[in-house]
Design a protein around this motif. Structure first.
Motif, mmCIF file in Angstrom:
data_model
loop_
_atom_site.group_PDB
_atom_site.id
_atom_site.type_symbol
_atom_site.label_atom_id
_atom_site.label_comp_id
_atom_site.label_asym_id
_atom_site.label_seq_id
_atom_site.Cartn_x
_atom_site.Cartn_y
_atom_site.Cartn_z
ATOM 1 N N UNK A 42 0.818 -1.208 0.000
ATOM 2 C CA UNK A 42 0.000 0.000 0.000
ATOM 3 C C UNK A 42 0.854 1.261 0.000
ATOM 4 N N UNK A 43 1.949 1.279 0.767
ATOM 5 C CA UNK A 43 2.778 2.489 0.823
ATOM 6 C C UNK A 43 3.648 2.631 -0.413
ATOM 7 N N UNK A 44 3.977 1.525 -1.062
ATOM 8 C CA UNK A 44 4.882 1.608 -2.205
ATOM 9 C C UNK A 44 4.199 2.164 -3.448
ATOM 10 N N UNK A 45 2.902 1.968 -3.615
ATOM 11 C CA UNK A 45 2.227 2.468 -4.817
ATOM 12 C C UNK A 45 2.351 3.984 -4.945
ATOM 13 N N UNK A 46 2.124 4.700 -3.867
ATOM 14 C CA UNK A 46 2.206 6.157 -3.887
ATOM 15 C C UNK A 46 3.655 6.600 -4.120
ATOM 16 N N UNK A 47 4.583 5.944 -3.437
ATOM 17 C CA UNK A 47 5.998 6.277 -3.557
ATOM 18 C C UNK A 47 6.501 6.031 -4.978
ATOM 19 N N UNK A 48 6.118 4.901 -5.565
ATOM 20 C CA UNK A 48 6.547 4.559 -6.919
ATOM 21 C C UNK A 48 5.965 5.563 -7.920
ATOM 22 N N UNK A 49 4.749 5.994 -7.708
ATOM 23 C CA UNK A 49 4.139 6.995 -8.600
ATOM 24 C C UNK A 49 4.929 8.307 -8.557
#
Length: 148
Positions: free
Chosen positions: A76-83
Motif C-alpha cells: 500500500x505504501x509503495x504504490x504512492x511512492x513509486x508513482x
C-alpha cells in the motif's frame, strides 16, 4: 507528489538526476510479477484446508500473521511512492534531448547510470572541477526551455 515538490527547480532537478538510477530500479522492482509458490497459492498468509485446523473457527476481519501485515503495509505504501518516482523520472527524461555537446551528454548519461563525479572524471580524464562545471551546464540546458 507533495505540494512544493511538483515544481522543477534547479535543486530538484539536480537531486532527481542523482537519484535517477535507484528510482528506475525501484520502479522495475515494483512492476515485477508476484512470486508464486505453486499454481494456486501466493506467498503470504495461508488458511488451513485439511486436518483439525480446518475445523477450527477463523478470525474475522483480519489476520494476526505479522509477515502478511508487513507485506500489505509495503504494498500500500509503495504504490504512492513509486508513482512519485515515475513523475520525477519522466521530468528528467523529458529534458534529456535538450542537452547539447558531447561532454555534456556523456556526463549526463553517466550521472543517470549512478556514476560518481570522481568516477566520471577519471573515465573522461577531466578534473572534478570540470565535471562539476559540466554538470551545472547540463542543468541550465535542461531548465532553459522549461522556465517556470
Amino acid at each position: 507528489m507533495k505540494q512544493g515538490q511538483n515544481k522543477v527547480t534547479k535543486e530538484n532537478l539536480l537531486q532527481w538526476i542523482e537519484d535517477y538510477s535507484w528510482m528506475i530500479e525501484s520502479i522495475k522492482e515494483e512492476r515485477q510479477p508476484v512470486a508464486k509458490v505453486d499454481n494456486n497459492s501466493y506467498i503470504g498468509a495461508k488458511t488451513a484446508i485439511y486436518g483439525i485446523e480446518a475445523t477450527l473457527p477463523k478470525a474475522s476481519g483480519g489476520t494476526s500473521d505479522p509477515v502478511f501485515i508487513e507485506v500489505q503495509r509495503r504494498v500500500y505504501s509503495s504504490h504512492k511512492r513509486i508513482r512519485e518516482y515515475e513523475i520525477k523520472v519522466v521530468e528528467v527524461q523529458k529534458r534529456i534531448p535538450l542537452v547539447q555537446g558531447d561532454r555534456e551528454i556523456e556526463v549526463l548519461h553517466r550521472l543517470l547510470n549512478g556514476n560518481s563525479m570522481r568516477a566520471i572524471g577519471k573515465h573522461m580524464k577531466l578534473s572534478s572541477t570540470t565535471i562539476f562545471r559540466i554538470k551545472i551546464n547540463i542543468i541550465e540546458q535542461m531548465l532553459k526551455k522549461y522556465v517556470l
